[in-house]
Design a protein around this motif. Structure first.
Motif, short mmCIF file in Angstrom:
data_model
loop_
_atom_site.label_atom_id
_atom_site.label_comp_id
_atom_site.label_asym_id
_atom_site.label_seq_id
_atom_site.Cartn_x
_atom_site.Cartn_y
_atom_site.Cartn_z
N GLY A 56 28.05 3.30 -20.40
CA GLY A 56 27.23 2.94 -21.57
C GLY A 56 26.02 1.82 -21.27
O GLY A 56 26.31 1.92 -20.12
N ALA A 57 24.53 2.27 -22.10
CA ALA A 57 24.13 1.64 -21.15
C ALA A 57 24.18 -0.02 -21.88
O ALA A 57 25.76 -0.56 -22.34
CB ALA A 57 22.60 1.26 -22.62
N ASN A 58 23.95 -1.22 -20.76
CA ASN A 58 23.69 -2.20 -21.07
C ASN A 58 23.52 -2.64 -22.23
O ASN A 58 22.37 -2.13 -23.04
CB ASN A 58 22.94 -3.28 -20.78
N GLY A 59 24.76 -3.90 -23.24
CA GLY A 59 24.14 -4.20 -24.53
C GLY A 59 25.05 -2.62 -25.36
O GLY A 59 24.96 -2.40 -26.84
N ALA A 60 26.14 -1.55 -24.90
CA ALA A 60 26.50 -0.38 -25.67
C ALA A 60 27.98 -0.88 -26.44
O ALA A 60 28.49 -0.58 -27.43
CB ALA A 60 26.42 0.60 -24.58
N HIS A 228 39.14 10.96 -14.08
CA HIS A 228 39.77 11.71 -14.81
C HIS A 228 39.32 12.16 -16.28
O HIS A 228 39.38 13.79 -16.47
CB HIS A 228 41.05 11.66 -15.18
N ARG A 229 38.77 11.58 -17.05
CA ARG A 229 38.48 11.29 -17.96
C ARG A 229 37.58 10.79 -18.08
O ARG A 229 37.54 8.76 -17.40
CB ARG A 229 38.66 11.82 -19.24
N VAL A 230 36.50 10.13 -18.86
CA VAL A 230 35.00 9.24 -19.53
C VAL A 230 35.17 9.26 -21.10
O VAL A 230 35.04 10.25 -21.82
CB VAL A 230 33.81 9.93 -18.70
N THR A 231 34.93 7.65 -21.33
CA THR A 231 33.86 7.43 -22.36
C THR A 231 32.91 7.24 -22.58
O THR A 231 32.85 6.04 -21.81
CB THR A 231 35.47 6.18 -22.94
N ALA A 232 32.13 7.21 -23.13
CA ALA A 232 31.06 6.25 -23.33
C ALA A 232 31.12 6.49 -24.73
O ALA A 232 31.18 6.59 -26.15
CB ALA A 232 29.74 8.54 -23.04
N ALA A 255 25.76 11.47 -23.20
CA ALA A 255 26.13 10.60 -23.78
C ALA A 255 25.05 9.06 -23.67
O ALA A 255 25.52 8.84 -24.91
CB ALA A 255 27.67 11.39 -23.43
N ILE A 256 25.15 8.55 -22.68
CA ILE A 256 24.64 7.61 -22.20
C ILE A 256 23.76 7.40 -23.71
O ILE A 256 23.30 6.18 -24.17
CB ILE A 256 24.69 6.63 -20.97
#
Length: 527
Positions: A56-60, A228-232, A255-256
């Motif tokens: 995620g972006a900074n501040g996300a 294995h998996r990614v959360t954005a 996504a980001i």
């Protein structure tokens, strides 16, 4: 990208999760700070033995969620479950009790202590006759250090160890706490390629043994490779939960950011047209900088590449007057230049964005406005004689810079330590934009910065160059320099070994020069 380290199949963690409740599950977590909503109902789950990417972006909101998991702050609402059981995490000790350990980008260790003492920080210790039994403790710790690959003696002082070695020590500390989930924040930000490869192998070995990893990084190639998996996260929300099986870099960026990131375009103006602003001849400070010579022209973005430890940051410190030289000479705008300290360098027309922005570039407890004006105090004095601040002008200049650089902050009086890493970096850069030096040196300017902020910082460098400023960019990432810089100088063991420009400037050429020259120098040393 090198794929020698085996990757655990993504389906393996998924099948485990299908049979058992997740090791950790957070659902609909919200958190506000002073009216600013940092988390707006985020959710994620991590299976036992899973390497789970968090991007995620900074501040996300990534850091806020980690602070909640670590027991450093409490959510406003939402649920946390561990192995299917609802829990609350009111304190860091409770997080430890639940089997969670946290390794941050700014590593926690005590420089005056030994490897063994740092591994045992905060842990109960065996005693004998009322004294800590370090010999017995060392026997217990030795299998863990062997597993992780710590080669330093347990009685060695950590002050002289590399960043990579201190990362391994922090992993050992987590394992001695019987951690079942280790949160790693930007683990490779300060590591060379070989050190990163070793860390990847350790992470994947931990996952195979059932330890879960929450891997937080802006380096998307690493996320794609080992997770294995990614959360954005985006703007305080969890916007995507993605399986790594068919995930692409484009998917992650979308996504980001939520939109395509435009590439930085170099100026069509030839570099050679600008006058020489800075000339360096035979600059040395043994053993880290050895006879460095180069010219820097007005309007040029000059990159300095090479491996971690090649002497690039030490060179920046010499240019900025933070260290004294052993030999060599410099001219700045045609005049002899030998700054006795950073203040003299700033007065002459140099600016430096340091590698360690939090410790060397910012006063974290002070406001955004205070940090923006640190190098610009004369411009906000009421008159040239009396040392009184014109607070109206200070506010006006600061607000303009916050707007122009799109710094995300509640207001200019917010402590800069509360800002995300990317926004902190913008504050450091903004300080120099208010002063407009002849030469601006940026040491690892996008380390720990998200992909959108990285693009904004790159575009800002090109704008400054087009306006006539000379810019030096030091970066450990060979992907960063070719598209951004007009020329790249490669350093190896304190020396400039290659100049790359035009068709010869590429990622592959930077890597080849960094390693080939190092190998040849080592071979010569054996003769």
């Amino acid at each position: 990208m090198n794929t020698d380290v085996p990757v655990v199949p993504a389906g393996e963690a998924g099948s485990r999760q299908g049979r058992l409740p997740p090791l950790l599950e957070v659902a609909d977590i919200t958190k506000s700070y002073g009216g600013v909503q940092a988390l707006k109902g985020v959710s994620l789950s991590i299976a036992a033995g899973e390497i789970h990417g968090l991007v995620g972006a900074n501040g996300a909101g990534k850091s806020t969620l980690i602070r909640i998991l670590a027991g450093l702050t409490q959510p406003d609402s939402g649920r946390i479950r561990i192995k299917g059981e609802p829990v609350s995490i009111p304190t860091p000790q409770r997080a430890t009790d639940f089997g969670m350990s946290f390794i941050h980008q700014e590593l926690a260790f005590v420089p005056s202590m030994t490897v063994l003492q740092n591994i045992m920080l905060g842990l109960p210790k065996k005693t004998r006759f009322g004294m800590v039994d370090w010999r017995s403790i060392a026997r217990d710790v030795a299998p863990v250090t062997a597993r992780v690959g710590v080669t330093a003696p347990l009685d060695a002082n950590v002050k002289g160890l590399s960043t990579a070695e201190n990362w391994l020590i922090n992993i050992c500390r987590a394992l001695m706490r019987n951690a079942r989930l280790i949160v790693m924040d930007e683990p490779t930000a300060s590591l060379a390629a070989g050190e990163s490869e070793k860390l990847f192998g350790i992470i994947q070995d931990l996952a195979r043994s059932g330890v879960s990893i929450l891997y937080v990084s802006h380096r998307l190639d690493e996320i794609l490779r080992i997770c294995h998996r990614v959360t954005a996260f985006r703007d305080g929300r969890s916007v995507a939960a993605l399986s790594a099986d068919s995930l692409t870099r484009h998917d992650l960026v979308d996504a980001i950011v939520g939109h395509a990131v435009q590439p930085v375009m170099k100026s069509s103006v030839a570099v050679g047209r600008g006058d020489i602003v800075l000339s360096v001849e035979g600059l040395s400070r043994f053993p880290r900088v050895k006879g460095v010579s180069f010219d820097l022209r007005r309007g040029e973005v000059l990159g300095i590449g090479g491996l971690v430890g090649a002497g690039r940051s030490e060179l920046a410190r010499l240019l900025f007057g933070a260290d004294r030289t052993d030999g060599g000479q410099m001219t700045l705008a045609g005049q002899p230049f030998a700054p006795k300290d950073p203040a003299a360098a700033v007065k002459a027309g140099l600016g430096l964005v340091p590698e360690e922005r939090r410790s060397d570039g910012l006063v974290l407890t002070k406001s955004v406005a205070f940090n923006l004006q640190l190098s610009n105090l004369k411009a906000i004095q009421r008159n040239p004689v009396l040392p009184f601040i014109d607070y109206r002008r200070r506010a006006s200049l600061s607000q303009t810079m916050v707007r122009d650089l799109a710094i995300k902050t509640a207001d200019i009086d917010t402590p800069v330590g509360r800002l995300s890493g990317g926004n902190q970096q913008k504050v450091v850069i903004g300080r120099w934009l208010l002063r407009l030096p002849k030469v601006l040196i940026l040491d690892e300017p996008t380390r720990g910065v998200d992909i959108e902020a990285r693009g904004e910082i790159h575009r800002l460098m090109r704008v400054l160059a087009e306006r006539g400023m000379a810019v030096i960019v030091i970066s450990s990432e060979p992907d960063e320099l070719p598209d951004l810089c007009d020329r790249v100088l490669v350093m190896v063991e304190g020396r400039l070994v290659r100049e790359l420009e035009g068709p010869s400037l590429s990622r592959a050429a930077i890597i080849e020069a960094s390693y080939a020259e190092k190998l040849s120098s080592e071979d010569r040393a054996l003769v």
